[in-house]
Design an enzyme around this catalytic site. Structure first.
Site, PDB file in Angstrom:
ATOM      1  N   GLU A 187      56.861  51.355  44.291  1.00  0.00           N
ATOM      2  CA  GLU A 187      55.423  51.168  43.802  1.00  0.00           C
ATOM      3  C   GLU A 187      55.508  50.570  42.385  1.00  0.00           C
ATOM      4  OE1 GLU A 187      52.703  52.279  45.402  1.00  0.00           O
ATOM      5  OE2 GLU A 187      53.972  52.537  47.275  1.00  0.00           O
ATOM      6  N   TRP A 231      55.397  47.315  43.492  1.00  0.00           N
ATOM      7  CA  TRP A 231      53.874  46.892  43.865  1.00  0.00           C
ATOM      8  C   TRP A 231      53.226  46.234  42.589  1.00  0.00           C
ATOM      9  CZ3 TRP A 231      51.381  45.607  48.258  1.00  0.00           C
ATOM     10  CH2 TRP A 231      50.216  45.571  48.390  1.00  0.00           C
ATOM     11  N   TRP A 262      27.378  38.698  51.645  1.00  0.00           N
ATOM     12  CA  TRP A 262      27.111  39.776  50.954  1.00  0.00           C
ATOM     13  C   TRP A 262      25.525  40.054  51.063  1.00  0.00           C
ATOM     14  CZ3 TRP A 262      30.808  43.089  50.276  1.00  0.00           C
ATOM     15  CH2 TRP A 262      32.257  42.490  49.831  1.00  0.00           C
ATOM     16  N   ASN A 268      45.644  57.382  43.985  1.00  0.00           N
ATOM     17  CA  ASN A 268      45.561  56.194  44.693  1.00  0.00           C
ATOM     18  C   ASN A 268      45.007  56.158  45.868  1.00  0.00           C
ATOM     19  OD1 ASN A 268      46.566  53.079  44.519  1.00  0.00           O
ATOM     20  ND2 ASN A 268      47.516  54.008  46.224  1.00  0.00           N
ATOM     21  N   TRP A 272      33.139  43.322  45.910  1.00  0.00           N
ATOM     22  CA  TRP A 272      34.110  43.983  45.344  1.00  0.00           C
ATOM     23  C   TRP A 272      34.043  43.816  43.802  1.00  0.00           C
ATOM     24  CZ3 TRP A 272      37.591  41.212  42.749  1.00  0.00           C
ATOM     25  CH2 TRP A 272      37.854  39.620  42.905  1.00  0.00           C
ATOM     26  N   TRP A 282      41.620  45.690  44.100  1.00  0.00           N
ATOM     27  CA  TRP A 282      40.163  45.373  44.831  1.00  0.00           C
ATOM     28  C   TRP A 282      40.156  44.349  45.789  1.00  0.00           C
ATOM     29  CZ3 TRP A 282      35.816  48.207  45.228  1.00  0.00           C
ATOM     30  CH2 TRP A 282      35.821  49.457  44.288  1.00  0.00           C
TER      31      TRP A 282
END
Length: 450
Positions: free
Chosen positions: A271, A274, A302, A338, A356, A379
């Protein structure tokens, strides 16, 4: 005559393992510790409200720790291209040291400033402090940057181990004459009208000492359960180090080495990897917060924004239990588990069909750990438009996620108890129908010219 060294603190609000500070100490001249609130340089993104709250308290802590060692934290506000050279002139500084930034606007400011200061005969040096592996050191076999996490992390692990953390200085020699500084309260970083930060005060203690204490507590008490329990939001087994790393109150090198010394923690370190991947992606794609990394998503149709839907999501009043619980945790504590971040983001994008970028902006304002890499990177991952992204057709069903990861409703009971006592509103959208509408819209992306 002495020629002081300026140490320009940024997102590295610590004394331990601070290479810029160590370079100044090794130069053996008085040290001017500077924090500059720069919201005026071109394209510099202003901090969100929760981040400003954290910054205030972290600067208080840093200032006290510097003062205890004989120094002074100087606060200035303005564009770095103006403020730093003026401070050099005013103090007769002979060197300026800082730790590197990797976002586009910050890199541009730093490169220009380094060149101009060197032209004026000032020693300037920058250092690696906020990532374990700098972006230009991790490349594919063909020399390009990685777009998929697993091979990226394997490539990182094949490199030499990250350097050992540097020790914390016991003494700091300040300049002979006191240097003028802004008053932190004049920056108005704290909310007052209204004061909405009660939950932040209840949840967090910013500052380097608290960061070190939390790392030790996590490694001692929670690391063994991390891999099994990290996806269950009702369990308190996550590290809660993300704001500490975001503000640099603790370095990733310290986190890495102290975790390795436990003999475990592979999932936790992945992590951390990440986080590295997010920063590397931002380095190669500076417009991560505003532009689809995968350009085919520019064709996504959208629909016209429904403000009532966006507001219901922001307030945690969607009628969907796990979503509402997450959004209320966010508002109260400036953080969100998370797993629930993924669920709330998927609901906004794929059930409410809201761009987003709207969600990224809200999280930027509400999260104490929002940084310019991880926030937009995550996102875009959920949206399907980013690096190593979940495919768009992977739509988190918030009710199934609740059944799987909060099956005893500990998390929902804490943050959205109205969903258990019959007081919740009706869902603002039908989950199945809205999922199908999102998939139909995605078909237009697949058919768009490449």
């Amino acid at each position: 005559m002495s020629s002081p060294s300026i140490v320009w603190f940024r997102d590295d609000l610590r004394l331990a393992d601070n290479p810029a500070l160590r370079a100044a100490i090794d130069r053996d001249e008085p040290i001017i510790a500077l924090y500059l609130l720069d919201e005026e340089s071109p394209d510099m993104r202003p901090l969100g409200g929760a981040a400003r709250w954290w910054l205030h308290h972290s600067l208080v802590s840093l200032g006290e720790r510097i003062a205890e060692r004989g120094g002074q934290l100087i606060l200035r506000r303005g564009a770095a291209a103006d403020v730093v050279p003026q401070l050099v002139t005013d103090t007769g500084a002979g060197a300026v040291f800082w730790n590197r930034r990797y976002g586009g606007p910050g890199r541009t400011v730093d490169a220009d400033l380094k060149a101009s200061l060197r032209d004026d005969g000032v020693e300037v040096a920058s250092f690696a402090a906020s990532v374990l592996f700098e972006p230009w050191t991790v490349t594919t076999g063909s020399g390009t940057h990685f777009s998929v996490f697993t091979p990226f992390w394997k490539a990182c692990q094949a490199l030499p181990s990250p350097r050992a953390p540097l020790p914390e200085p016991r003494e700091l020699t300040g300049p002979a004459r006191r240097v003028a500084s802004d008053d932190l309260d004049d920056w108005a970083l704290l909310p007052t009208r209204p004061d909405w930060a009660g939950g932040l005060r209840e949840t967090w203690e910013p500052g380097e000492p608290a960061a070190r204490a939390r790392l030790r507590e996590f490694l001692r008490e929670d690391l063994d359960d991390y891999a099994r329990g990290r996806d269950e939001p009702g369990r308190d087994v996550t590290s809660r180090l993300s704001p500490r790393l975001r503000w640099g109150e603790i370095s990733p090198y310290t986190v890495w080495h102290e975790t390795v010394e436990t003999g475990g923690g592979a999932k936790f370190l992945s992590e951390v990897g990440w986080r590295e991947f997010a920063w590397h992606t931002l380095y190669h794609f500076p417009k991560l917060a505003t532009k689809n990394l995968r350009p085919e998503f520019d064709a996504f149709p959208w629909p016209r924004l429904k403000p009532s839907h966006l507001e219901a999501w922001q307030r945690g009043e969607t009628g969907v239990a796990l979503v509402d619980a997450g959004m209320k945790e966010l508002w109260h504590a400036g953080i969100m588990h998370n797993r629930v971040r993924m669920v709330t983001a998927s609901f906004l994008i794929k059930n409410l069909m809201i761009d987003w970028r709207r969600g990224e902006e809200w999280f930027w304002d509400c999260l104490v750990d929002a940084d310019e890499a991880s926030n937009p990177f995550s996102w875009q991952w959920v949206a399907g438009s980013g690096a190593d992204a979940a495919p768009y057709f992977r739509i988190f069903n918030p009710e199934l996620q609740r059944e799987k990861f909060d099956k005893h409703d500990e998390y929902v009971r804490r943050w959205a108890p109205e969903h258990l006592d019959g007081g919740a509103p009706e869902p603002i959208v039908d989950l199945k129908a809205s999922r199908n509408a999102a998939l139909d819209a995605y078909e237009k992306v697949k058919r768009a010219p490449r």
